[in-house]
Design a protein around this motif. Structure first.
Motif, mmCIF file in Angstrom:
data_model
loop_
_atom_site.group_PDB
_atom_site.id
_atom_site.type_symbol
_atom_site.label_atom_id
_atom_site.label_comp_id
_atom_site.label_asym_id
_atom_site.label_seq_id
_atom_site.Cartn_x
_atom_site.Cartn_y
_atom_site.Cartn_z
ATOM 1 N N CYS A 1 -39.754 -0.737 -5.021
ATOM 2 C CA CYS A 1 -38.424 -1.333 -5.236
ATOM 3 C C CYS A 1 -38.533 -2.587 -6.103
ATOM 4 O O CYS A 1 -37.692 -2.823 -6.967
ATOM 5 C CB CYS A 1 -37.765 -1.662 -3.906
ATOM 6 S SG CYS A 1 -37.255 -0.191 -3.001
ATOM 7 N N LEU B 1 -31.235 1.710 -7.407
ATOM 8 C CA LEU B 1 -31.689 1.982 -6.050
ATOM 9 C C LEU B 1 -32.121 3.437 -5.904
ATOM 10 O O LEU B 1 -33.126 3.734 -5.260
ATOM 11 C CB LEU B 1 -30.571 1.658 -5.057
ATOM 12 C CG LEU B 1 -30.937 1.682 -3.586
ATOM 13 C CD1 LEU B 1 -32.075 0.709 -3.318
ATOM 14 C CD2 LEU B 1 -29.736 1.331 -2.741
ATOM 15 N N CYS C 1 -42.472 -1.692 -0.518
ATOM 16 C CA CYS C 1 -41.696 -2.737 -1.189
ATOM 17 C C CYS C 1 -42.060 -2.852 -2.667
ATOM 18 O O CYS C 1 -41.222 -3.194 -3.489
ATOM 19 C CB CYS C 1 -41.919 -4.057 -0.480
ATOM 20 S SG CYS C 1 -40.943 -5.410 -1.132
ATOM 21 N N CYS D 1 -36.665 -3.361 -9.647
ATOM 22 C CA CYS D 1 -35.783 -4.527 -9.797
ATOM 23 C C CYS D 1 -36.204 -5.399 -10.975
ATOM 24 O O CYS D 1 -35.371 -5.896 -11.712
ATOM 25 C CB CYS D 1 -35.781 -5.358 -8.516
ATOM 26 S SG CYS D 1 -34.907 -4.579 -7.164
ATOM 27 N N CYS E 1 -35.572 4.025 -7.329
ATOM 28 C CA CYS E 1 -36.597 3.438 -6.464
ATOM 29 C C CYS E 1 -37.018 4.441 -5.393
ATOM 30 O O CYS E 1 -38.205 4.631 -5.138
ATOM 31 C CB CYS E 1 -36.057 2.166 -5.819
ATOM 32 S SG CYS E 1 -37.166 1.425 -4.619
#
Length: 76
Positions: A25, A2, A22, A29, A5
């Motif tokens: 991130c 996290l 988005c 992921c 990101c």
């Protein structure tokens, strides 16, 4: 994951790079190794050496190191 990101998002804002939100991130992921490699390459292309750390890069590249961009907040 996290933390990296959010760092990617800061990097985009500081250098006016296309993308963000988005998607940043999501990239971290799905494949954090790929995302970190892209960030590393971007810093290398801008004259930084990520392996020596932030403070050493500031000392080494006085003209290249930029202060963080200050966004204007609410006004009167």
């Amino acid at each position: 994951m996290l933390y990296s990101c959010f760092y990617r998002n800061k990097l985009r804002k500081q250098y006016n790079l296309v993308g963000g939100g988005c998607g940043d991130c999501f990239r971290h992921c799905c494949c954090e190794t790929c995302a970190l490699t892209q960030e590393y390459r971007e810093l290398k292309n801008r004259g930084f050496d990520p392996s020596i750390g932030w403070h050493a890069n500031v000392e080494r590249n006085q003209g290249l190191a930029m202060a963080p961009v200050v966004e204007k907040g609410m006004s009167k």
